[in-house]
Design an enzyme around this catalytic site. Structure first.
Site, mmCIF file in Angstrom:
data_model
loop_
_atom_site.group_PDB
_atom_site.id
_atom_site.type_symbol
_atom_site.label_atom_id
_atom_site.label_comp_id
_atom_site.label_asym_id
_atom_site.label_seq_id
_atom_site.Cartn_x
_atom_site.Cartn_y
_atom_site.Cartn_z
ATOM 1 N N THR A 30 0.816 -1.216 0.000
ATOM 2 C CA THR A 30 0.000 0.000 0.000
ATOM 3 C C THR A 30 0.851 1.269 0.000
ATOM 4 O O THR A 30 0.342 2.360 -0.248
ATOM 5 C CB THR A 30 -0.922 0.039 1.229
ATOM 6 O OG1 THR A 30 -0.121 0.019 2.426
ATOM 7 C CG2 THR A 30 -1.869 -1.160 1.232
ATOM 8 N N CYS A 38 -2.464 0.166 14.753
ATOM 9 C CA CYS A 38 -3.377 0.615 13.697
ATOM 10 C C CYS A 38 -4.537 -0.365 13.557
ATOM 11 O O CYS A 38 -4.338 -1.582 13.482
ATOM 12 C CB CYS A 38 -2.635 0.725 12.374
ATOM 13 S SG CYS A 38 -3.675 1.339 11.017
ATOM 14 N N ARG A 63 4.414 6.639 3.007
ATOM 15 C CA ARG A 63 3.715 7.796 3.564
ATOM 16 C C ARG A 63 2.999 7.396 4.849
ATOM 17 O O ARG A 63 2.712 6.213 5.086
ATOM 18 C CB ARG A 63 2.702 8.356 2.569
ATOM 19 C CG ARG A 63 1.529 7.426 2.277
ATOM 20 C CD ARG A 63 0.424 8.153 1.548
ATOM 21 N NE ARG A 63 -0.673 7.255 1.214
ATOM 22 C CZ ARG A 63 -1.653 6.929 2.048
ATOM 23 N NH1 ARG A 63 -1.629 7.379 3.304
ATOM 24 N NH2 ARG A 63 -2.622 6.123 1.647
ATOM 25 N N CYS A 65 0.156 6.731 7.526
ATOM 26 C CA CYS A 65 -1.232 6.275 7.493
ATOM 27 C C CYS A 65 -2.152 7.396 7.991
ATOM 28 O O CYS A 65 -1.897 7.999 9.027
ATOM 29 C CB CYS A 65 -1.386 5.044 8.378
ATOM 30 S SG CYS A 65 -3.081 4.447 8.562
ATOM 31 N N CYS A 68 -4.269 5.929 11.489
ATOM 32 C CA CYS A 68 -3.694 5.786 12.834
ATOM 33 C C CYS A 68 -2.719 6.900 13.198
ATOM 34 O O CYS A 68 -2.257 6.953 14.331
ATOM 35 C CB CYS A 68 -3.006 4.431 12.978
ATOM 36 S SG CYS A 68 -1.473 4.250 12.013
ATOM 37 N N TRP A 432 22.389 14.205 47.353
ATOM 38 C CA TRP A 432 20.929 14.292 47.262
ATOM 39 C C TRP A 432 20.519 15.238 46.137
ATOM 40 O O TRP A 432 19.664 14.903 45.301
ATOM 41 C CB TRP A 432 20.326 14.781 48.583
ATOM 42 C CG TRP A 432 18.814 14.871 48.502
ATOM 43 C CD1 TRP A 432 17.912 13.888 48.822
ATOM 44 C CD2 TRP A 432 18.044 15.999 48.062
ATOM 45 N NE1 TRP A 432 16.623 14.330 48.600
ATOM 46 C CE2 TRP A 432 16.670 15.623 48.132
ATOM 47 C CE3 TRP A 432 18.359 17.282 47.601
ATOM 48 C CZ2 TRP A 432 15.642 16.483 47.767
ATOM 49 C CZ3 TRP A 432 17.326 18.137 47.217
ATOM 50 C CH2 TRP A 432 15.973 17.739 47.305
ATOM 51 N N TYR A 436 18.556 14.153 42.778
ATOM 52 C CA TYR A 436 17.236 14.732 42.497
ATOM 53 C C TYR A 436 17.218 15.328 41.091
ATOM 54 O O TYR A 436 16.239 15.165 40.341
ATOM 55 C CB TYR A 436 16.935 15.804 43.535
ATOM 56 C CG TYR A 436 15.543 16.381 43.468
ATOM 57 C CD1 TYR A 436 14.462 15.736 44.072
ATOM 58 C CD2 TYR A 436 15.300 17.583 42.820
ATOM 59 C CE1 TYR A 436 13.186 16.277 44.019
ATOM 60 C CE2 TYR A 436 14.035 18.133 42.745
ATOM 61 C CZ TYR A 436 12.973 17.475 43.357
ATOM 62 O OH TYR A 436 11.709 18.011 43.300
ATOM 63 N N ASP A 452 16.929 10.528 51.381
ATOM 64 C CA ASP A 452 15.815 11.471 51.503
ATOM 65 C C ASP A 452 14.893 11.053 52.650
ATOM 66 O O ASP A 452 14.501 9.885 52.760
ATOM 67 C CB ASP A 452 15.033 11.490 50.185
ATOM 68 C CG ASP A 452 13.902 12.485 50.189
ATOM 69 O OD1 ASP A 452 14.134 13.648 49.847
ATOM 70 O OD2 ASP A 452 12.770 12.091 50.550
#
Length: 493
Positions: A30, A38, A63, A65, A68, A432, A436, A452
């Site tokens: 296709t 899809c 290309r 779809c 979807c 720490w 973080y 912590d």
């Protein structure tokens, strides 16, 4: 992920949306490519090829779809996990670095030659940096065509194309439709009111525990910068070309985003930063599967699946928050940050109110949500604006200088290990703070904050050891998702 044909084909045959963004399905009969989920009829094996990126599929002459919309799939969670050059490059391309600085700028940021960078991306993504950036431009163009009333020439340059002809050729090639046809197919969906306003959907892999995200952000929201209101997170943005504001509303299968941008060239980086903030490219099934294997965490995972790690739209902003939050409560840190923001001279960021234009963002009540001040702006603030001990003020200034001179790179494409090492070399930044920032600013999914206090309290509440050294050793079973375990322990506390 490795492009194992049988594994990929099974995902396509079962329409498993967990693999959307991991790979793309090309159907040679296709001439289209799709996301794995899809809803179209499963293609025959002999007509199927699998690609690691949309750009690779486009390079093979396929290309997108129309059913979807594979270009709107969540990004691959692999780029959150990986800290290597390809992972860093993909994060920087998503943030628009190629559009702003070209491939030479991208290569310089990563410390590699253009040729070597092209070779690495080609080997893993099936496409080089230009092709990957081109695929992103095509997606940005489609969003602008379908959600705004802008002229096509304006859209071409806002999406990053060098000419209208290049824009037309790319859209025709990727979507097999002229730009005017895409706009006509929009049907009843009208462009939102207001110059620079764009509405779109940010896809994610379910489940998503939206309330946990909003609760986390609301507790730390800074007046004038961000707020959570009626199930929507609003915040101001500092973007490469100007100001912005976004409203993010979690929904079933997507997060609705309304962006107001002073410059539409900032659409792609704004989207990338919003996705990063809400951790929308994560694979929650993989994360929860690992954490649920621990009997101590299993009940929490079952009760609250899809917990994400709230990250950041700006690495420097997160670093300032982390430093001010050292050894104080969230409420106290928020108070200090608010005082700092109140003290800054507003006109240094946006100009006086009378100079603001209709293109600049504001919330529905007329108040401006402004981006957090940058490193240069923080350096220009007087000492009295900080309202904190001299040592902490000195740490903030040292950080700002390191960011300005490039010693510390807190951008999404920064080298995590090197950035942590350089952070630790700054006065006033310890393990720490560095951990973080690795978790929230640098996007490391495997950071753990064993020292912590809230993490230790959460561990004790779940019957786990709360001694930092013992807890750190115990946490090895949660690799490579210890950042997510940290969030769950905070919630348990």
């Amino acid at each position: 992920m490795e492009m194992d044909f049988e594994r990929c084909y099974r995902a396509v045959d079962s329409r498993d949306q967990r693999f959307d963004g991991w790979f793309y399905t090309g159907v040679t009969s296709t001439g289209i490519y799709c996301r794995p989920s899809c809803p179209a009829t499963t293609p025959k094996r002999k007509n199927v090829r699998f690609f690691p990126s949309a750009a690779a599929a486009q390079g093979a002459g396929l290309r997108a779809c129309r059913r979807c919309r594979p270009d709107a799939a969540p990004g691959s969670p692999e780029w959150d996990v990986r800290a290597d050059v390809v992972g860093r490059a993909m994060r920087l391309i998503a943030d628009g670095v190629v559009d702003r600085s070209g491939v030479p700028g991208l290569a310089a940021r990563l410390g590699y030659t253009e040729r070597h960078l092209h070779r690495m991306l080609r080997a893993e993504m099936g496409a080089g940096p230009l092709a990957l950036a081109r695929a992103q431009r095509a997606q940005t163009a489609r969003i602008l065509i379908e959600t705004t009333g802008l002229g096509m020439a304006e859209i071409a340059f806002a999406a990053g194309f060098g000419s209208v002809r290049q824009f037309n050729d790319t859209v025709r090639e990727v979507y097999a439709s002229a730009p005017s046809q895409l706009r006509a197919a929009r049907g009843r969906h009208q462009a939102p009111p207001g110059a620079g306003t764009i509405s779109l959907r940010l896809a994610y892999r379910p489940p998503l525990h939206a309330r946990a995200l909003l609760d986390f952000l609301a507790l730390r929201a800074l007046p004038g910068v961000e707020e959570v209101r009626d199930g929507t997170y609003h915040r101001g943005l500092r973007l490469p070309h100007g100001a912005g504001q976004v409203a993010l509303t979690p929904a079933d299968g997507y997060v609705a985003a309304t962006l107001r941008l002073a410059d539409l060239r900032d659409l792609a980086p704004a989207v990338a930063r919003c996705r990063r903030l809400l951790d929308l490219d994560a694979d929650p099934v993989a994360v929860d599967g690992t954490l649920a294997a621990d009997p101590a965490l299993a009940p929490a995972v079952a009760a609250e699946p899809g917990i994400r790690v709230p990250r950041a739209v700006d690495g420097f902003e997160m670093a300032v928050r982390a430093i001010i939050g050292q050894q104080v409560s969230v409420t106290s840190a928020r108070t200090t940050l608010t005082r700092l923001l109140t003290s800054r001279n507003d006109h240094e960021v946006y100009g006086p109110d009378e100079d603001q234009t209709p293109d600049q963002p504001h919330d529905h009540r007329g108040g401006w949500l402004r981006g957090f001040p940058g490193a240069e702006e923080l350096l220009d603030l007087p000492d009295a604006a900080f309202g904190m001990p001299i040592g902490r003020r000195g740490t903030l200034r040292a950080l700002a200088r390191a960011v300005v001179d490039g010693t510390v790179d807190l951008a999404p494409g920064g080298d995590r290990e090197e950035t942590v090492r350089r952070l630790l070399a700054l006065p006033g930044i310890g393990p720490w703070t560095a951990g973080y920032l690795a978790m929230r600013a640098l996007g490391d999914p495997d950071a753990f904050l064993g020292t912590d206090l809230a993490v230790r309290r959460g561990a004790a509440a779940l019957g786990l050891p709360d001694d930092p050294k013992t807890l750190d050793a115990y946490a090895d079973r949660w690799r490579p998702w210890r950042s997510y375990a940290t969030i769950r322990l905070w919630r348990a506390a």
